[in-house]
Design a protein around this motif. Structure first.
Motif, PDB file in Angstrom:
ATOM      1  N   SER A 125       5.810   3.721  -9.918  1.00  0.00           N
ATOM      2  CA  SER A 125       5.979   2.416  -8.839  1.00  0.00           C
ATOM      3  C   SER A 125       7.111   3.237  -8.090  1.00  0.00           C
ATOM      4  CB  SER A 125       6.659   1.891  -9.695  1.00  0.00           C
ATOM      5  OG  SER A 125       7.910   1.021  -9.330  1.00  0.00           O
ATOM      6  N   GLY A 126       7.055   2.076  -6.459  1.00  0.00           N
ATOM      7  CA  GLY A 126       8.326   2.952  -5.454  1.00  0.00           C
ATOM      8  C   GLY A 126       8.176   2.214  -4.451  1.00  0.00           C
ATOM      9  N   ILE A 127       9.506   2.371  -3.475  1.00  0.00           N
ATOM     10  CA  ILE A 127       9.252   2.231  -2.297  1.00  0.00           C
ATOM     11  C   ILE A 127       8.929   3.023  -1.419  1.00  0.00           C
ATOM     12  CG2 ILE A 127      10.689   0.900  -0.325  1.00  0.00           C
ATOM     13  CD1 ILE A 127      12.128  -0.430  -3.053  1.00  0.00           C
ATOM     14  N   GLY A 128       8.167   2.366  -0.723  1.00  0.00           N
ATOM     15  CA  GLY A 128       7.742   3.025   1.576  1.00  0.00           C
ATOM     16  C   GLY A 128       6.897   4.117   1.075  1.00  0.00           C
ATOM     17  N   ASN A 129       6.269   5.136   1.976  1.00  0.00           N
ATOM     18  CA  ASN A 129       4.795   5.571   1.708  1.00  0.00           C
ATOM     19  C   ASN A 129       5.305   7.233   1.099  1.00  0.00           C
ATOM     20  OD1 ASN A 129       5.540   6.597   4.081  1.00  0.00           O
ATOM     21  ND2 ASN A 129       3.761   6.150   4.565  1.00  0.00           N
ATOM     22  N   ASP A 130       6.331   7.484   0.844  1.00  0.00           N
ATOM     23  CA  ASP A 130       6.833   9.007   0.448  1.00  0.00           C
ATOM     24  C   ASP A 130       5.894   9.412  -0.172  1.00  0.00           C
ATOM     25  OD1 ASP A 130       7.291  11.967   0.051  1.00  0.00           O
ATOM     26  OD2 ASP A 130       9.312  11.559  -0.375  1.00  0.00           O
ATOM     27  N   GLY A 131       4.383  10.388  -0.624  1.00  0.00           N
ATOM     28  CA  GLY A 131       3.637  10.567  -1.116  1.00  0.00           C
ATOM     29  C   GLY A 131       1.677  10.233  -1.109  1.00  0.00           C
ATOM     30  N   ALA A 132       1.914   9.723   0.173  1.00  0.00           N
ATOM     31  CA  ALA A 132       0.851   9.324   0.955  1.00  0.00           C
ATOM     32  C   ALA A 132      -0.312  11.149   1.688  1.00  0.00           C
ATOM     33  CB  ALA A 132       0.644   7.592   1.848  1.00  0.00           C
ATOM     34  N   GLU A 133       0.468  11.070   2.296  1.00  0.00           N
ATOM     35  CA  GLU A 133       0.317  12.702   3.374  1.00  0.00           C
ATOM     36  C   GLU A 133       0.175  13.742   2.201  1.00  0.00           C
ATOM     37  OE1 GLU A 133       2.459  14.501   6.394  1.00  0.00           O
ATOM     38  OE2 GLU A 133       2.198  12.447   6.984  1.00  0.00           O
TER      39      GLU A 133
END
Length: 697
Positions: A125-133
């Motif tokens: 769970s979390g907000i934003g897209n940190d982790g996608a790349e």
């Protein structure tokens, strides 16, 4: 001290504590190191430390520079630091040298580089897209990505962002991750595509041809290494060892072909990526382009392979800023194209995650974006400068008269021959003194004598040639998005309705009559294919399907009259000396047109070849009818009146149907009005009850 067999990296932020604790409650895996990249509240941090420090089998370690990773340990990275891993030890990453400014992305990417197939990335769970790349990096090196099912996540931003770019199907509840990790490790040890053994060339060809036959994508000229790594990863994902079995699997599971296509379409981009390169664009290239323009003249930019649009929007922002500072009024059109329609749809929405704030100044963010709940949306003053459209560089003709073409980090994935063809098209599309912007690892492999190098590091060139050439043997298809017509015909024979023209002879016909410029349309006037540089004749930037909507004044009248004449007479029609405004320059010009019909055997329908040529072109065929506004208008009006009679008859029948529908809609509307009255009455009753309750209180 035991070296870990695998490293599991877990990224989470808001709402991540509960699933993380549940994860470790069910973890009894031996031989693995766990790394936590978290952004939690102070209370959550305290709870985490208290809970994990007493774990029965795993020890908690606060990671610092030089800490050696050991099996059966949990490592907690400080949330305000970018950290990676090298030679089995934690290392600090300064933002300028990190492959990503995001803490999860930075560690995931570093982990992928360090251990490849032994990397396991988990997003909670979390907000934003940190982790996608970072997820892309792990998958591209053969590792596996697992994601908390958004249904169970308190905050869905991170899981959904990763699922948009990842090929994983491992959407799990927190307690199910440990079992999934054990299963992955067991299968990975037993079934693995040999890393050093290349797939057979024929197998790669079979897969690319399978895709080409069923989808509008052609990867036959992509580099084998690019395709092989992604094919092997999908085979590993499904525990398939033999590529022949994988091909059979693809044939039986079309959804897997779509996943493979998505994997082949490499689309990584960001705002103002490579700041030094964009500084050259901002301070040198854009000023030179604009200073060469007259008031209200068109500035034309083409961002090829735009992915989700960040680079195109970045260029739009810089152009808008310069125009505002210089107080210059110019028309700006930025064509942003890609082969990936999913990426284009996202780009067109203009909606981006909150972490874009790290890629630009606060002033730019506030001026050109609107803050929404969990995202930023580009403002309309920038969005209206861009046109997003599907375009295949390997097949479609280039946009012409372009001042700046950006095509970055695509050529490195394709074979040299196709690289040269695409570079030739890009050069053909440039204006005189136009600029070409390539990726830093790409090279200009065509005639360098026609280009001046502006930046050797960032591969920025200016076209200085006087004569533009392109490979006319390349199959050009219409640049208009979404067209799927195919006019390949096997033999050439005369028919009652005109000429049956083989596709392979189209170019020869155009050499003879037109200088390679024309379109093929169907009976409805929809463009099926295009040939040559149509910039002087069609308003291409409008991205319409119907030829009528693409033609400038007078040319539209002449073409419509000629087509209708060909339909009624079954004879070739030509009209000469048609005055019209050139769509690319706005200057007055004159053209001839030739319209012929033929029969398309594949669709069993009529097609029309419409040829354009300048009026001063030396005509090798018979002289056609001279364009006379009154004569052509009267003929066209007569044909329209005939059509109008048929339309009126159809309209009468339609009116009867609409009258019946109107009565039904009227009844439905009355029901809605009645329901609205009832709702209003209920609202008043609730209001009265509310007042009584307040009195009681």
């Amino acid at each position: 001290m035991t070296k870990p067999d695998y490293i599991v990296a877990i990224g989470a932020s808001a709402g991540g504590l509960a699933p993380l604790l549940l994860f470790f409650e069910h973890t009894e895996i031996d031989g693995i190191a766990f790394v936590l990249i978290l952004r939690l509240s102070s209370d959550s941090k305290d709870n985490l430390n208290n809970s994990l420090s007493t774990h029965p089998t795993l020890g908690l370690v606060h990671a610092t520079e030089g800490t050696l990773l050991e099996a059966n340990k949990i490592y907690l990275i400080p949330e305000d630091q970018l950290m990676g891993i090298k030679d089995g030890r934690f290392i600090p990453l300064i933002e300028e040298n990190a492959l990503s400014p995001m803490t999860i992305d930075a560690f995931f990417i570093s982990l992928a580089i360090e251990i490849g197939t032994k990397a396991i990335g988990i997003i909670l769970s979390g907000i934003g897209n940190d982790g996608a790349e970072g997820a892309i990096a792990i998958e591209n090196t053969g590792g596996v990505v697992m994601v908390q099912d958004p249904v169970s996540a308190q905050f869905k931003g991170k899981p959904q962002a990763v699922l948009k770019v990842s090929n994983t199907n491992l959407l799990l509840a927190a307690k199910d991750f440990p079992a999934a990790i054990q299963q992955h490790i067991a299968s990975h040890r037993l079934i693995r595509v040999p890393k050093k053994k290349n797939l057979e060339q024929q197998s790669i060809v079979e897969i690319t041809h399978l895709i080409k036959a069923n989808y509008p994508y052609d990867f036959t000229e992509y580099k084998n290494g690019t395709l092989q790594r992604r094919i092997e990863r999908r085979m590993l994902h499904h525990d398939i060892q033999d590529v022949k079995n994988f091909i059979t699997y693809l044939q039986q599971h079309p959804e897997e072909i779509e996943i493979l296509i998505s994997d082949f379409l490499i689309g990584v981009t960001s705002f103002f990526r490579d700041p030094e390169a964009f500084h050259i664009l901002e301070k040198e290239i854009i000023p030179r382009i604009i200073s060469a323009k007259s008031e209200n003249e068109l500035v034309k930019v083409w961002v090829a392979c735009c992915a989700t649009g960040e680079e195109a929007y970045s260029i739009a922002i810089m152009i808008k800023e310069y125009l505002d500072v210089q107080q210059v009024s110019l028309n700006v059109k930025i064509f942003a194209t890609d082969i990936n329609e999913t990426a284009l749809k996202q780009a067109g929405s203009g909606i981006f995650p909150l972490n874009i704030a790290k890629a630009m100044s606060k002033e730019r963010l506030e001026k050109y974006f609107e803050r929404e709940a969990d995202s930023y949306k580009i403002k309309s003053e920038i969005r209206e400068l861009l046109i997003f459209a599907r375009h295949d560089l390997s097949k479609n003709p280039p946009y012409c008269h372009v001042d700046l073409i950006s095509c970055r980090n695509m050529l490195i994935y394709i074979k040299p021959q196709l690289q040269k063809q695409i570079l030739s098209k890009l050069a053909f599309g440039l204006n005189t003194k136009g600029f070409l912007f390539l990726g830093s690892s790409e090279h200009l492999t065509i005639d360098k004598n026609n280009f001046t190098e502006i930046s050797s590091k960032w591969k920025i060139y200016q076209y200085t040639g006087t004569r533009k050439l392109t490979n006319l043997d390349t199959e050009f298809k219409t640049p208009l998005s979404g067209l799927s017509g195919n006019t390949e015909i096997k033999s050439a024979v005369p028919t009652a309705s005109g000429f049956l023209i083989p596709n392979e002879d189209i170019h020869a016909l155009m050499r003879l009559e037109t200088g390679f410029t024309g379109v093929i349309i169907d009976k409805h006037g929809t463009v099926i294919e295009s040939y040559g540089d149509l910039g002087p004749y069609l308003k291409q930037e409008r991205f319409k399907y119907r030829l009528q909507e693409l033609l400038p004044d007078n040319l539209d009248l002449a073409v419509n009259a000629a087509v209708k004449d060909v339909v009624s007479s079954n004879a070739r029609k030509s009209i000469n000396n048609i005055p019209y405004p050139d769509p690319s320059t706005g200057r007055s010009s004159a053209a001839d047109i030739v319209v012929s019909s033929y029969h398309d055997q594949q669709t069993n329908s009529a097609r029309f070849l419409v040829i354009f040529r300048p009026s001063d072109y030396i005509r090798l065929q018979e002289v056609g009818t001279e364009f006379q506004m009154d004569t052509q208008t009267k003929a066209y009006i007569l044909q329209l009146e005939t059509e109008l009679l048929g339309v009126k008859q159809n309209l009468s029948a339609s009116n009867e149907y609409l009258e019946t529908s109107r009565e039904a809609m009227q009844a439905f509307n009355e029901e809605l009005l009645s329901a609205n009255e009832e709702m209003q009455s209920a609202n008043e009753e609730l209001q009265s009850i509310n007042e009584e309750l307040e009195t009681v209180n």
